[in-house]
Scaffold this active site. Sequence first.
Site, PDB file in Angstrom:
ATOM      1  N   ARG A  27      11.225  -9.247   5.618  1.00 51.60           N
ATOM      2  CA  ARG A  27      11.606  -7.905   5.176  1.00 51.60           C
ATOM      3  C   ARG A  27      12.759  -7.407   6.049  1.00 51.60           C
ATOM      4  NH1 ARG A  27       6.666  -3.860   4.376  1.00 51.60           N
ATOM      5  NH2 ARG A  27       6.329  -4.188   6.603  1.00 51.60           N
ATOM      6  N   ARG A  46     -10.582   3.845   9.860  1.00 49.65           N
ATOM      7  CA  ARG A  46     -10.305   2.508  10.407  1.00 49.65           C
ATOM      8  C   ARG A  46     -11.537   1.946  11.109  1.00 49.65           C
ATOM      9  NH1 ARG A  46      -4.496   3.642  10.692  1.00 49.65           N
ATOM     10  NH2 ARG A  46      -3.259   1.845  11.315  1.00 49.65           N
ATOM     11  N   ARG A  52      -0.845  -7.540  13.958  1.00 46.64           N
ATOM     12  CA  ARG A  52      -1.215  -6.420  13.075  1.00 46.64           C
ATOM     13  C   ARG A  52      -2.167  -6.902  11.975  1.00 46.64           C
ATOM     14  NH1 ARG A  52       4.133  -4.555  10.875  1.00 46.64           N
ATOM     15  NH2 ARG A  52       3.071  -2.780   9.977  1.00 46.64           N
ATOM     16  N   ARG A 106      12.688  -4.637  11.450  1.00 50.89           N
ATOM     17  CA  ARG A 106      11.793  -3.729  12.179  1.00 50.89           C
ATOM     18  C   ARG A 106      11.075  -4.457  13.305  1.00 50.89           C
ATOM     19  NH1 ARG A 106       7.990  -0.712   7.887  1.00 50.89           N
ATOM     20  NH2 ARG A 106       6.486  -1.233   9.508  1.00 50.89           N
ATOM     21  N   LYS A 137       0.821  -1.218   0.000  1.00 50.11           N
ATOM     22  CA  LYS A 137       0.000   0.000   0.000  1.00 50.11           C
ATOM     23  C   LYS A 137       0.858   1.273   0.000  1.00 50.11           C
ATOM     24  CE  LYS A 137      -2.310   0.623   3.778  1.00 50.11           C
ATOM     25  NZ  LYS A 137      -2.001   1.765   4.630  1.00 50.11           N
TER      26      LYS A 137
END
Length: 207
Positions: free
Chosen positions: A127, A88, A164, A153, A13
Amino acid sequence: MRLILLGAPASGKGTQAAVLTEKFGVPKISTGDMLRAAITAGSELGKQASGLMNEGKLVPDTVVIGLVKERVSQADAKNGFILDGFPRTVPQADALDALLTGLGTPLDKVVQIDVSRDLLEERATLRRTDKRTGHIYHLKYSPPPSDAELEHRADDQPETVKKRLDQYDAMTAALLPHYEKLGLLRRVDGVGSPSEITSRILAALDH
Ligand code: AMP
């Protein structure tokens, strides 16, 4: 172009939002970015939001709705915007509908970038970012050079990724039917190269 871009973490996104803002010459409006800026600035809003954000909880609807109201009214958003991370919740979506109807500038489309859950988990957990350059690699699909200084991360750790993704599923479970009912929802297959996905989004915006 007044567009909402929906997509789970690691759906691509962010990449697509950057391409589309450039293409349409409209700003990206991200409530997450605005809240992080408020935290950096040390404002009252930042103080209120930081605890909630650190715990991965939502900031109250009234707060984010206020931010978006003010931002959408600014001059650079006159010809449109790409909303990222808002709405959201259904109350946020209702407030946005009312705001834009009041301004006489309704939404054009809501695009959801679809990627299967397994692939999202794999993309996020493999990632890695090069600390020195900020370049993002993927251990399987876009391997880093041997001298990269890799960082993983905190929110890309497997357990956090699962949390998430669960949150994202819960959110869209309410939002997708809302925009489907309004006839605004378009779903785009998010598996492919970034330029292929951009082409699919542009095609979806024409229908
Ligand atoms: P993001 O960068 O969009 O992932 O947002 C980071 C954090 O900011 C979220 O985890 C929430 O705590 C908060 N946040 C951002 N946008 C919203 C929103 N529309 N409603 C409530 N909280 C939000």
